[in-house]
Design an enzyme around this catalytic site. Structure first.
Site, mmCIF file in Angstrom:
data_model
loop_
_atom_site.group_PDB
_atom_site.id
_atom_site.type_symbol
_atom_site.label_atom_id
_atom_site.label_comp_id
_atom_site.label_asym_id
_atom_site.label_seq_id
_atom_site.Cartn_x
_atom_site.Cartn_y
_atom_site.Cartn_z
ATOM 1 N N GLY A 53 101.820 21.692 -93.317
ATOM 2 C CA GLY A 53 102.378 20.645 -94.112
ATOM 3 C C GLY A 53 101.544 19.940 -95.070
ATOM 4 O O GLY A 53 100.481 19.932 -94.443
ATOM 5 N N CYS A 80 99.029 23.543 -87.631
ATOM 6 C CA CYS A 80 98.012 22.642 -88.412
ATOM 7 C C CYS A 80 98.923 21.369 -88.416
ATOM 8 O O CYS A 80 98.978 20.656 -87.388
ATOM 9 C CB CYS A 80 97.978 23.257 -89.794
ATOM 10 S SG CYS A 80 96.942 22.210 -90.900
ATOM 11 N N TYR A 81 99.896 20.990 -89.479
ATOM 12 C CA TYR A 81 100.395 19.808 -89.469
ATOM 13 C C TYR A 81 101.578 19.816 -88.471
ATOM 14 O O TYR A 81 101.693 18.775 -87.698
ATOM 15 C CB TYR A 81 101.268 19.546 -90.951
ATOM 16 C CG TYR A 81 102.288 18.415 -90.920
ATOM 17 C CD1 TYR A 81 101.783 17.243 -91.244
ATOM 18 C CD2 TYR A 81 103.590 18.371 -90.538
ATOM 19 C CE1 TYR A 81 102.361 16.253 -91.497
ATOM 20 C CE2 TYR A 81 104.328 17.307 -90.751
ATOM 21 C CZ TYR A 81 103.792 16.100 -91.173
ATOM 22 O OH TYR A 81 104.820 15.104 -91.235
ATOM 23 N N HIS A 170 95.377 28.235 -89.154
ATOM 24 C CA HIS A 170 96.698 29.006 -89.563
ATOM 25 C C HIS A 170 96.596 30.246 -89.120
ATOM 26 O O HIS A 170 95.802 31.273 -89.890
ATOM 27 C CB HIS A 170 96.609 28.947 -91.071
ATOM 28 C CG HIS A 170 96.968 27.575 -91.875
ATOM 29 N ND1 HIS A 170 98.307 27.166 -91.951
ATOM 30 C CD2 HIS A 170 96.187 26.609 -91.812
ATOM 31 C CE1 HIS A 170 98.307 26.055 -92.364
ATOM 32 N NE2 HIS A 170 96.986 25.444 -92.403
ATOM 33 N N GLU A 172 98.631 32.493 -89.138
ATOM 34 C CA GLU A 172 99.573 33.492 -90.119
ATOM 35 C C GLU A 172 98.695 34.220 -91.195
ATOM 36 O O GLU A 172 99.315 34.831 -91.676
ATOM 37 C CB GLU A 172 100.751 32.703 -90.564
ATOM 38 C CG GLU A 172 100.616 31.686 -91.541
ATOM 39 C CD GLU A 172 99.891 30.029 -91.101
ATOM 40 O OE1 GLU A 172 99.661 30.126 -89.933
ATOM 41 O OE2 GLU A 172 100.231 29.194 -92.095
ATOM 42 N N SER A 224 115.133 47.100 -113.510
ATOM 43 C CA SER A 224 113.855 47.410 -114.167
ATOM 44 C C SER A 224 113.138 48.748 -113.817
ATOM 45 O O SER A 224 112.434 49.377 -114.661
ATOM 46 C CB SER A 224 112.646 46.453 -113.753
ATOM 47 O OG SER A 224 112.109 46.629 -112.700
ATOM 48 N N GLY A 225 113.728 49.287 -112.711
ATOM 49 C CA GLY A 225 113.409 50.469 -112.141
ATOM 50 C C GLY A 225 112.121 50.500 -111.525
ATOM 51 O O GLY A 225 111.530 51.410 -110.755
ATOM 52 N N GLY A 226 111.642 49.386 -111.267
ATOM 53 C CA GLY A 226 110.651 49.077 -110.265
ATOM 54 C C GLY A 226 111.108 49.055 -108.686
ATOM 55 O O GLY A 226 112.304 49.333 -108.828
ATOM 56 N N VAL A 227 110.175 49.040 -107.729
ATOM 57 C CA VAL A 227 110.597 49.042 -106.462
ATOM 58 C C VAL A 227 111.777 48.099 -105.942
ATOM 59 O O VAL A 227 112.641 48.156 -105.731
ATOM 60 C CB VAL A 227 109.370 48.815 -105.518
ATOM 61 C CG1 VAL A 227 109.800 49.076 -104.054
ATOM 62 C CG2 VAL A 227 108.257 49.950 -105.822
ATOM 63 N N ASP A 228 111.410 46.798 -106.495
ATOM 64 C CA ASP A 228 112.156 45.622 -106.227
ATOM 65 C C ASP A 228 113.475 45.768 -106.825
ATOM 66 O O ASP A 228 114.545 45.411 -105.876
ATOM 67 C CB ASP A 228 111.340 44.153 -106.714
ATOM 68 C CG ASP A 228 109.962 44.274 -106.114
ATOM 69 O OD1 ASP A 228 109.621 44.914 -105.165
ATOM 70 O OD2 ASP A 228 109.157 43.459 -106.717
ATOM 71 N N SER A 229 113.745 45.878 -108.076
ATOM 72 C CA SER A 229 114.927 46.048 -108.525
ATOM 73 C C SER A 229 115.720 47.170 -108.233
ATOM 74 O O SER A 229 117.096 47.089 -107.962
ATOM 75 C CB SER A 229 115.119 45.702 -109.894
ATOM 76 O OG SER A 229 114.183 46.731 -110.620
ATOM 77 N N SER A 230 114.960 48.217 -107.694
ATOM 78 C CA SER A 230 115.619 49.445 -107.336
ATOM 79 C C SER A 230 116.444 49.151 -105.989
ATOM 80 O O SER A 230 117.358 49.450 -105.519
ATOM 81 C CB SER A 230 114.819 50.601 -107.045
ATOM 82 O OG SER A 230 114.392 50.789 -108.487
ATOM 83 N N LYS A 367 106.246 42.515 -100.409
ATOM 84 C CA LYS A 367 106.263 43.865 -100.913
ATOM 85 C C LYS A 367 106.627 45.026 -99.724
ATOM 86 O O LYS A 367 107.429 45.971 -99.844
ATOM 87 C CB LYS A 367 105.121 44.216 -101.785
ATOM 88 C CG LYS A 367 105.366 45.283 -102.860
ATOM 89 C CD LYS A 367 105.945 44.748 -104.023
ATOM 90 C CE LYS A 367 106.229 45.844 -104.876
ATOM 91 N NZ LYS A 367 106.829 45.237 -106.062
#
Ligand code: XMP
Length: 511
Positions: A53, A80-81, A170, A172, A224-230, A367
């Site tokens: 943080g 960290c924090y 970190h 991660e 949109s036909g992209g990966v995410d919206s599909s 992604k």
């Protein structure tokens, strides 16, 4: 189901911690530090992680947690924090670094104590990613020091008996060598996780949550036909099927033939699909605009206006759904993080939206996780593996003002690049590759005449999470073929350059 509780103290990459935990096949949730204690306890975790943080533990009003958490009998990892807070609450001491030499930012050579459960079996020395101005001058009673760097002798601490660990760096982020292994060791060696959670479970939970939230409501999805919206479409279709309408706004800024391909792919599915041709409307609003953020805002706003109109036509739509994923959220400046770009589906939204609420079912995923989820939902590989394409489309790959002529030229050049990359079999190794039309013109010679035309840039990158990326070393002869085809086949372009910058300091898109 075993769960890990991640308590969020406002760090920039807290969702990366969640992603690392999911990678280890353990379910986790990130909850804000000021969540009521009873709620945190009712979550019944097998382990707790305190995130980083931006604050100092001794500042007034700094995020904290009720001390009783240390009596739950559950292992805790402070990062960290989170590490400093653990030290502070358990009687250690945290102080601001007096001089620059004790502050650490960036890659730091760190030595680990191999006896500590977090570091067992790992190299005893390696690079870790530090980002701290304060440091622990004294660890609490019962703790031992388990890692050190040149500037900071107290880079990690542990109380093995109680299962409490703190790391100043970190684990991660990718820059910390073996950081993922350290998180895995915390989950498996300290919390004794079984690792039985899968993306299939995530799918089931996401569907259940969507059903609960949407009820009998109607949803309009921006497709949109992209990966995410599909993937978002497939998830919503499974959750609320007939209540869903997918709206594909063809803003005229798609790649060659893409609008028709999207229509063809989705009209074969059993869902309500609407295509809106809005090219003239978008180009009209973009006329004379050359500032990147302004373009993004205009496109985002116009999108929502088109949706609202479609929604009115359909009648009684309650929710607008979008395929926003986590890197879009963080780069648009979530919480304390700085705005890099307003991703059109996040920061570009106007303040006033005529829907009851916006639903973003992929908001916390990265992604590669979205792709995994897509496979779980049975989407075809060609859709799941598609390279990402930004919501504002070619508008942010044309520097300066967007005109119909420029869009046409870029579309042709971009197609040639993609075509040659695929023919050379290089597409599988690349995360994203495309052409950018710059607003620089230069002198050339073609036939016997002088030309004064635009420079086109080619961009190809490799990345796993799109938050950092490396420029791809694609073969020179492939570049050569692409270059000669473009200058020969596309009017208005007489020079081709290849972008050799990584992210950071650049971004993947040029605007
Ligand atoms: P940058 O350029 O920020 O891009 O390095 C990271 C990834 O995000 C994509 N991108 C977008 N995606 N809406 C989207 O849906 C947007 O406004 C947007 N801007 C960038 C970009 O193509 C890359 O994959």
């Amino acid at each position: 189901m075993e769960r890990i509780l991640i308590i969020d103290f406002g760090g920039q990459y807290n969702q990366l911690i969640a992603r690392r935990v999911r990678e280890c096949r353990v379910y986790c949730e990130v909850k804000p530090w000021n969540t009521p204690l009873e709620e945190l306890k009712a979550f019944d975790p097998i382990g707790v992680i305190f995130t980083g943080g931006p604050r100092s533990v001794y500042q007034e009003g700094a995020p904290t947690v009720d001390r009783s958490i240390f009596t739950w009998g559950v292992p805790i990892l402070g990062i960290c924090y989170g590490c400093q807070l653990m030290a502070h609450l358990l009687g250690g001491q945290v102080v601001p670094a007096q001089d620059d030499s004790a502050r650490e930012y960036g890659k730091t050579l760190t030595r680990y104590d191999a006896a500590c459960k977090l570091f067992q079996g790992l190299p005893q020395e390696g690079v870790s990613w530090m980002s701290h101005g304060d440091y622990m001058s004294k660890v609490p009673e019962g703790f031992v020091l388990t890692a050190r760097s040149d500037a900071c002798p107290n880079a990690a601490m542990a109380h093995e008996g109680r299962g409490f660990y703190g790391v100043q760096f970190h684990p991660e982020v990718d820059h910390t060598e073996h950081g993922g292994d350290m998180i895995r060791a915390f989950l498996y060696q300290v919390c004794h996780a079984r690792g039985d959670w899968t993306m299939g479970d995530y799918k089931g939970m996401a569907i259940a949550r969507l059903r609960e939230r949407i009820g009998a409501g109607r949803v309009l999805l921006a497709l949109s036909g992209g990966v995410d919206s599909s993937v978002a479409a497939a998830l919503l279709a499974e959750a609320v099927g007939p209540q869903l309408t997918c709206v594909f706004v063809d803003h005229g800024l798609m790649r060659l033939s893409e609008g028709d391909e999207v229509e063809e792919a989705f009209s074969r599915w059993d869902l309500n699909f609407v295509r809106v041709d809005a090219e003239a409307r978008f180009l009209g609003r973009l006329a004379g605009v050359d500032e990147p953020e302004e373009k993004r805002k205009i496109i985002g706003e116009e999108f929502v206006r088109v949706f609202e109109e479609v929604a009115k036509g359909i009648g009684a739509v309650d929710f607008l759904a979008q395929g926003t994923i986590y890197p879009d959220v963080i780069e648009s400046g979530a919480g304390e993080a700085a705005v890099i770009k307003s991703h059109h589906n996040v920061g570009g939204l106007p303040d006033y939206v005529e829907f009851q609420a916006i639903i973003e079912p992929l908001r916390l995923l990265f992604k590669d996780e979205v792709r995994q989820l897509g496979r779980e939902l049975g989407l075809p590989e060609y859709l799941v593996n598609r390279q990402p394409f930004p919501g504002p489309g070619l508008a942010i790959r044309i520097m300066g003002e967007v005109t119909g002529e420029k869009v046409d030229a870029l579309r042709k050049a971009d197609f040639i690049f993609r075509d040659e990359v695929a023919k050379a079999g290089e597409d599988r190794g690349l995360s994203q590759y495309f052409a950018v039309l710059t607003n620089t013109r230069s002198v050339g010679v073609m036939g016997d005449g002088r030309t004064y035309d635009y420079t086109l840039a080619l961009r190809a990158v490799t990345t796993s999470d799109f938050m950092t990326a490396d420029w791809a070393r694609i073969p020179y002869d492939l570049l050569d073929r692409v270059s000669s085809r473009i200058v020969n086949e596309v009017a208005g372009i007489n020079r081709i350059v290849y972008d050799i910058t990584s992210k950071p300091p650049s971004t993947i898109e040029w605007e």
